[in-house]
Design a protein around this motif. Structure first.
Motif, mmCIF file in Angstrom:
data_model
loop_
_atom_site.group_PDB
_atom_site.id
_atom_site.type_symbol
_atom_site.label_atom_id
_atom_site.label_comp_id
_atom_site.label_asym_id
_atom_site.label_seq_id
_atom_site.Cartn_x
_atom_site.Cartn_y
_atom_site.Cartn_z
ATOM 1 N N PRO A 1 -7.467 3.959 1.341
ATOM 2 C CA PRO A 1 -7.122 5.375 1.488
ATOM 3 C C PRO A 1 -7.438 5.935 2.873
ATOM 4 C CG PRO A 1 -8.190 5.001 -0.611
ATOM 5 C CD PRO A 1 -8.342 3.733 0.170
ATOM 6 N N TRP B 1 -3.488 7.404 1.191
ATOM 7 C CA TRP B 1 -3.111 7.482 -0.217
ATOM 8 C C TRP B 1 -4.067 6.692 -1.105
ATOM 9 C CZ3 TRP B 1 1.299 10.253 -1.807
ATOM 10 C CH2 TRP B 1 2.081 10.746 -0.756
ATOM 11 N N ALA B 2 -4.261 7.213 -2.336
ATOM 12 C CA ALA B 2 -5.123 6.540 -3.310
ATOM 13 C C ALA B 2 -4.483 6.615 -4.688
ATOM 14 C CB ALA B 2 -6.510 7.184 -3.337
#
Length: 229
Positions: free
Chosen positions: A188, A193-194
């Protein structure tokens, strides 16, 4: 926003959520590179390069403080800094291998963020008053005299040793999350992004122009101090 889901209670559905903006990620990795460069330049005796890298590091830290006050939601100190009780509770879940998903820093990691920022800020400020014991003086050394400049030089060196220890603990924590919780904290911070439970709401991201403005303000402060002090 305080959204979390323990592993046994979270919805099985997941989605990709943007948790880190570009400014935070650039700050993180640029700071790593600048700290390495600062150490290498000092060891090689290239103090002119060392000074400029120090100015850049101080600029980044001041920027991060401003971004922590009025930047993206996950970057704000008010978003992720909680009381000691919350931090201890989170660590208890980690030791029991109970995953707690968070949008941004968790309650325990917040204290590491604050500690590293404080240490790097102290290290760069003491560097402004330091000297090499022979010919070179930092821009503000003349303001405090030789004895105090020598003291600041010692503090500058000791604080770097403490930073190395803190970074080692930070890396160890990242590895611990990967091993115990199967939670990747590095990806991330690289991509932004996760994967999080579908019930989570994406955090608000501040505009890039605001980050540029804060960076210019931070750079102007450092330039003014170095030039006119």
């Amino acid at each position: 926003m305080n959204q979390k889901a323990q592993s046994g209670k979270a919805d099985s559905a997941v989605k990709w959520v943007k948790v880190w903006d570009g400014p935070v990620r650039l700050f993180h990795w640029t700071l790593v590179l600048l700290m390495i460069g600062s150490y290498v330049s000092a060891k090689q005796g290239k103090l002119d390069v060392h000074f400029y890298l120090g100015y850049a590091i101080l600029t980044l830290v001041l920027f991060r403080i401003l971004w922590g006050l009025a930047g993206s939601q996950t970057a704000r100190f008010s978003q992720f800094v909680k009381g000691p009780g919350a931090a201890l509770s989170h660590l208890g879940h980690v030791l029991r291998r109970e995953r707690e998903d968070e949008v941004g820093h968790n309650a325990a990691g917040a204290y590491m963020v604050l500690a590293l920022l404080a240490l790097v800020l102290f290290q760069t400020i003491t560097g402004l008053f330091s000297n090499d014991g022979m010919f070179e003086e930092a821009p503000l050394a003349h303001l405090v005299g030789g004895a105090w400049s020598d003291t600041f030089t010692l503090w500058h060196g000791y604080s770097f040793d403490i930073i190395v220890i803190a970074v080692a603990l930070h890396v160890a924590a990242v590895l611990l999350y990967a091993v115990l919780l199967r939670q990747d904290l590095v990806r991330p911070m690289v991509t932004g992004w996760a994967r999080l439970p579908a019930a989570f709401t994406a955090p608000r991201m501040a505009p890039v122009w605001l980050a540029v403005l804060f960076l210019l303000i931070a750079a102007a402060i450092v330039w003014a101090v170095v030039t006119y002090a």
